[in-house]
Write a protein that holds these residues in place. Structure first.
Motif, short mmCIF file in Angstrom:
data_model
loop_
_atom_site.label_atom_id
_atom_site.label_comp_id
_atom_site.label_asym_id
_atom_site.label_seq_id
_atom_site.Cartn_x
_atom_site.Cartn_y
_atom_site.Cartn_z
N ILE A 145 -17.13 -10.17 -2.52
CA ILE A 145 -15.76 -9.68 -2.34
C ILE A 145 -14.75 -10.76 -2.73
O ILE A 145 -13.67 -10.46 -3.23
CB ILE A 145 -15.53 -9.21 -0.89
CG1 ILE A 145 -14.18 -8.50 -0.77
CG2 ILE A 145 -15.63 -10.37 0.08
CD1 ILE A 145 -14.07 -7.24 -1.54
N ASN A 177 -8.91 -9.67 -9.22
CA ASN A 177 -8.08 -8.49 -8.95
C ASN A 177 -6.61 -8.85 -9.20
O ASN A 177 -6.07 -9.75 -8.55
CB ASN A 177 -8.28 -8.05 -7.51
CG ASN A 177 -7.52 -6.77 -7.17
OD1 ASN A 177 -6.66 -6.32 -7.92
ND2 ASN A 177 -7.85 -6.19 -6.03
N GLN A 223 0.83 -1.21 0.00
CA GLN A 223 0.00 0.00 0.00
C GLN A 223 0.87 1.26 0.00
O GLN A 223 0.60 2.22 -0.74
CB GLN A 223 -0.91 -0.01 1.23
CG GLN A 223 -1.84 1.19 1.33
CD GLN A 223 -2.46 1.29 2.71
OE1 GLN A 223 -1.76 1.32 3.72
NE2 GLN A 223 -3.78 1.32 2.75
N PHE A 280 -6.81 3.08 -4.59
CA PHE A 280 -7.39 2.74 -3.29
C PHE A 280 -8.31 1.52 -3.42
O PHE A 280 -8.26 0.59 -2.62
CB PHE A 280 -8.16 3.93 -2.75
CG PHE A 280 -8.72 3.74 -1.37
CD1 PHE A 280 -7.96 4.04 -0.26
CD2 PHE A 280 -10.00 3.25 -1.18
CE1 PHE A 280 -8.48 3.86 1.03
CE2 PHE A 280 -10.53 3.06 0.08
CZ PHE A 280 -9.76 3.37 1.19
N LEU A 281 -9.15 1.52 -4.44
CA LEU A 281 -10.11 0.44 -4.62
C LEU A 281 -9.43 -0.88 -4.95
O LEU A 281 -9.79 -1.94 -4.40
CB LEU A 281 -11.12 0.80 -5.71
CG LEU A 281 -12.10 1.93 -5.37
CD1 LEU A 281 -12.93 2.30 -6.58
CD2 LEU A 281 -12.98 1.54 -4.19
N ILE A 282 -8.45 -0.85 -5.85
CA ILE A 282 -7.79 -2.10 -6.23
C ILE A 282 -7.02 -2.68 -5.05
O ILE A 282 -6.91 -3.90 -4.90
CB ILE A 282 -6.87 -1.89 -7.46
CG1 ILE A 282 -6.53 -3.25 -8.09
CG2 ILE A 282 -5.60 -1.17 -7.09
CD1 ILE A 282 -5.79 -3.13 -9.41
N MET A 305 -8.40 7.24 -6.24
CA MET A 305 -9.49 6.31 -5.97
C MET A 305 -9.32 4.94 -6.63
O MET A 305 -9.54 3.91 -5.98
CB MET A 305 -10.83 6.94 -6.37
CG MET A 305 -11.34 7.96 -5.36
SD MET A 305 -11.43 7.29 -3.67
CE MET A 305 -12.63 5.97 -3.88
N PRO A 306 -8.94 4.86 -7.92
CA PRO A 306 -8.75 3.52 -8.50
C PRO A 306 -7.68 2.71 -7.77
O PRO A 306 -7.84 1.49 -7.60
CB PRO A 306 -8.35 3.82 -9.95
CG PRO A 306 -8.91 5.17 -10.23
CD PRO A 306 -8.77 5.91 -8.94
N PHE A 330 -7.91 -2.33 -1.76
CA PHE A 330 -8.82 -2.84 -0.73
C PHE A 330 -9.80 -3.88 -1.25
O PHE A 330 -10.57 -4.45 -0.46
CB PHE A 330 -9.54 -1.68 -0.04
CG PHE A 330 -8.67 -1.00 0.98
CD1 PHE A 330 -8.63 -1.46 2.28
CD2 PHE A 330 -7.86 0.06 0.62
CE1 PHE A 330 -7.81 -0.87 3.23
CE2 PHE A 330 -7.03 0.67 1.55
CZ PHE A 330 -7.01 0.21 2.87
N PHE A 331 -9.77 -4.15 -2.55
CA PHE A 331 -10.50 -5.30 -3.07
C PHE A 331 -9.61 -6.51 -3.22
O PHE A 331 -10.02 -7.53 -3.78
CB PHE A 331 -11.16 -4.96 -4.41
CG PHE A 331 -12.39 -4.10 -4.27
CD1 PHE A 331 -13.17 -4.18 -3.14
CD2 PHE A 331 -12.77 -3.24 -5.28
CE1 PHE A 331 -14.31 -3.39 -3.00
CE2 PHE A 331 -13.90 -2.44 -5.15
CZ PHE A 331 -14.68 -2.53 -4.01
#
Length: 255
Positions: free
Chosen positions: A199, A206, A69, A180-182, A177-178, A184-185
């Motif tokens: 999920i 993912n 991260q 962040f999303l990738i 945002m993209p 946390f997915f």
């Protein structure tokens, strides 16, 4: 050599601005430390979940995710700096002055790596001080940090492509945002096998899931699917390098 000179100049200026401005450097340093404390400390009880069998404990399990991260957001934060350079007019002057403009992208990528090295060094030291177990040997750890470098490179190339197209700080959410999303997915709190419902389906497709799982296997000393993870990281970096270079052409055309 001229391309290298441009890259060195851009990287040095970017790193100088970051490390001499606490408002830019401190948040990027505290952000991963906050997540590491929150995840590894506050959620450590998850390690008692039936089926959770990570050999080095929950601290190491979450350290790997926070490491990746921090690598990703080190690249995104550098993208913010690119957008800021366009708003201030510096980037346009640089485009006019630089004879080999590919070096501009390389310079920003080098700066993203430099700031992440500082962050991940601090993160690693703190993790070891709080008793994180490491099952992997030196080769495994080189592989672990190598995956972090690829994630950092892919993220900064993505952010650079967006920043050079839009050339405004208002593009910040589009950069962030993209990513962040990738992140946390992917399997954040538990292994992929313990995820359920939609999920789990998202995590399976993912691309970062493979990287996270391989990185965790490396810190545990039980390497698994490392070649596939490196292939994924290289593919992402190659894809976003095209995006970044096309963004550079857009910026050149805009003048």
């Amino acid at each position: 050599m001229r391309t290298l000179s441009v890259a060195q100049g851009v990287a040095w200026r970017t790193l100088h601005n970051v490390f001499t401005n606490p408002a830019l450097f401190v948040p990027s340093l505290l952000f991963p430390l906050f997540f590491f404390t929150a995840f590894a400390g506050g959620l450590s009880g998850i390690s008692h979940t039936p089926g959770f069998n990570f050999p080095d404990g929950y601290t190491a399990f979450q350290f790997v995710f926070v490491l990746l991260q921090s690598a990703a957001f080190g690249g995104v934060f550098t993208g913010f700096g690119i957008a800021r350079d366009f708003e201030s007019g510096f980037a346009r002057r640089l485009l006019l002055a630089a004879p080999h403009r590919t070096g501009i992208v390389l310079g920003y990528a080098g700066a993203a790596l430099g700031r992440w090295v500082v962050t991940v060094t601090m993160l690693t030291v703190i993790a070891l001080l709080v008793g994180m177990k490491v099952g992997g040997d030196g080769v495994d750890l080189v592989g672990l940090y190598g995956l972090g470098i690829l994630v950092n490179l892919a993220a900064v190339l993505w952010a650079a492509g967006v920043a050079m197209r839009l050339r405004t700080m208002q593009a910040g959410p589009i950069m962030q945002m993209p990513v962040f999303l990738i992140l946390f997915f992917a399997p954040v709190y538990v292994p992929l096998t313990l995820l359920q419902g939609w999920i789990h389906g998202v995590a399976v497709v993912n691309p970062l899931t493979r990287v996270v799982d391989a990185a965790r296997s490396l810190i545990a000393g039980t390497p698994a699917e490392v070649a596939a993870a490196y292939g994924t990281g290289i593919a992402l970096a190659a894809f976003f390098s095209v995006l970044a270079l096309r963004g550079l052409r857009k910026a050149e055309a805009a003048g």
